[in-house]
Design a protein around this motif. Structure first.
Motif, mmCIF file in Angstrom:
data_model
loop_
_atom_site.group_PDB
_atom_site.id
_atom_site.type_symbol
_atom_site.label_atom_id
_atom_site.label_comp_id
_atom_site.label_asym_id
_atom_site.label_seq_id
_atom_site.Cartn_x
_atom_site.Cartn_y
_atom_site.Cartn_z
ATOM 1 N N ARG A 136 5.585 3.815 1.657
ATOM 2 C CA ARG A 136 6.237 5.025 1.983
ATOM 3 C C ARG A 136 7.099 5.055 3.280
ATOM 4 N N SER A 177 8.910 13.098 -4.748
ATOM 5 C CA SER A 177 7.295 12.939 -4.908
ATOM 6 C C SER A 177 6.705 12.636 -3.617
ATOM 7 N N ASN A 178 5.437 13.158 -3.345
ATOM 8 C CA ASN A 178 4.698 12.937 -2.210
ATOM 9 C C ASN A 178 3.797 11.827 -2.116
ATOM 10 N N LYS A 179 3.588 11.110 -3.321
ATOM 11 C CA LYS A 179 2.592 10.133 -3.459
ATOM 12 C C LYS A 179 3.075 9.053 -4.163
ATOM 13 N N ASP A 180 4.474 8.606 -4.727
ATOM 14 C CA ASP A 180 4.946 7.647 -5.394
ATOM 15 C C ASP A 180 5.314 6.669 -4.138
ATOM 16 N N TRP A 181 5.279 5.415 -4.586
ATOM 17 C CA TRP A 181 6.028 4.555 -3.527
ATOM 18 C C TRP A 181 6.431 3.307 -4.310
ATOM 19 N N THR A 225 0.768 -1.060 -0.077
ATOM 20 C CA THR A 225 -0.011 -0.251 0.200
ATOM 21 C C THR A 225 0.983 1.319 -0.029
ATOM 22 N N GLN A 226 0.400 2.377 -0.371
ATOM 23 C CA GLN A 226 1.188 3.414 -0.256
ATOM 24 C C GLN A 226 1.678 4.007 0.883
ATOM 25 N N GLN A 227 0.664 3.761 2.040
ATOM 26 C CA GLN A 227 1.179 4.182 3.470
ATOM 27 C C GLN A 227 2.293 3.395 3.698
#
Length: 320
Positions: A170, A202-206, A165-167
């Protein structure tokens, strides 16, 4: 039979109901441990989450062995061992392992699944035998703890696998930088020790990997009852040691999926702290067999176009 609930693997609908209930629990309680005392949770873990995580860990193990990551290591600690996904893969490679599990139900089930005189169980760590020869592994465990414990940081090597997941991914990128700051070297998936470009730019890539697998018939029947599909399995992971890794100069790792644009294709790759895309025009290259997680030999000839590395010849890939 599954657990103590008198449920047979052929009872697809009942198993699916347990899986959905377990999934809802994880969504509503992201930092709580698995409720092993509940029959539905045991069914979901044995019939669904265990086989999926087994395949995921197998992919991480292949990469570790390709890198000779386990060289000179003889002991391992399996934190939050659960049903033993990690220890089942690691036990044949090590002299002995310690499974750290504070739930007696999970420990009992693990012992039923994996019978070994090389494993011992404990609820907490009192001593690390020869830290320089010890691996600490965390499989889907960082969601339940704030930080990697100090005893693990004293070990020579760390293997961490987390959800894609992104969370969670990251968060793992933040752990990556913390490990580097504390003297660890990343062996995989990273090909460098610089800042992670996905975290830096980036603030969203993972960063996550993906593997294909052959789904058995009994699992297909369960999945037919579920809205969730698992044709491919994704995960995030880190392999870190205090020992310097083999040189990865002139290498890059694919960290994205191919994006098709008019007249060209591109795919995100990682070789330093820049957020870059490998790209090619269809008139030069019709198809590149590139997939997320692959290590590639970086091309000797290319042209820089903004954040794209434009190539005109096919890329050489390294086996996974």
């Amino acid at each position: 039979m599954l657990s103590d609930q008198n449920v047979n693997i052929s009872q697809s609908k009942k198993i699916a109901e347990s899986i959905l209930r377990q999934s809802d629990f994880y969504i509503e309680n992201p930092i709580k441990p698995t409720p092993w005392d509940q029959g539905w949770a045991r069914i979901a873990q044995i019939a669904y989450f265990f086989p999926l995580n087994y395949i995921r860990f197998e992919a991480v193990l292949r990469e570790a062995q390709r890198q000779n990551f386990f060289s000179d290591l003889v002991h391992f600690f399996d934190f939050g061992s659960g049903l033993g996904v990690a220890s089942q893969h690691l036990e044949p490679l090590f002299d002995f392992g310690i499974c750290i599990e504070n739930n007696p139900v999970a420990e009992k089930l693990h012992k039923q699944i994996q019978k070994s005189n090389k494993l011992k169980w404990t609820q907490r760590i009192y001593e690390i035998p020869t830290p320089i020869k010890t691996l600490a592994t965390f499989s889907y465990a960082l969601t339940e703890i704030a930080d990697i414990p100090d005893w693990a940081l004293n070990c020579e090597a760390l293997l961490i696998m987390e959800p894609s997941t992104q969370q969670d991914s990251r968060k793992l990128l933040g752990v990556r930088q913390s490990l580097i700051d504390q003297g660890f070297y990343l062996w995989a998936p990273c090909t460098h020790q610089l800042e992670c470009p996905l975290l830096k730019h980036s603030n969203k890539d993972w960063c996550h990997d993906r593997v294909f697998w052959d789904m058995p018939d009994w699992f297909k029947k369960i999945e037919n009852e579920l809205p969730i599909k698992n044709r491919t399995l994704s995960f995030s992971y880190l392999l870190a040691r205090k020992k310097v890794p083999p040189s990865m100069d002139q290498k890059a790792r694919v960290v994205g999926d191919i994006q098709e644009e008019k007249g060209k294709s591109k795919i995100m790759v990682c070789r330093n702290d820049s957020r870059e895309f490998l790209s090619w025009l269809h008139r030069d290259i019709k198809e590149q067999p590139l997939a997320r997680g692959m290590v590639i030999d970086f091309p000797k000839e290319y042209e820089i176009k903004a954040n794209e590395i434009r190539v005109t010849t096919a890329i050489k890939t390294n086996p996974r």
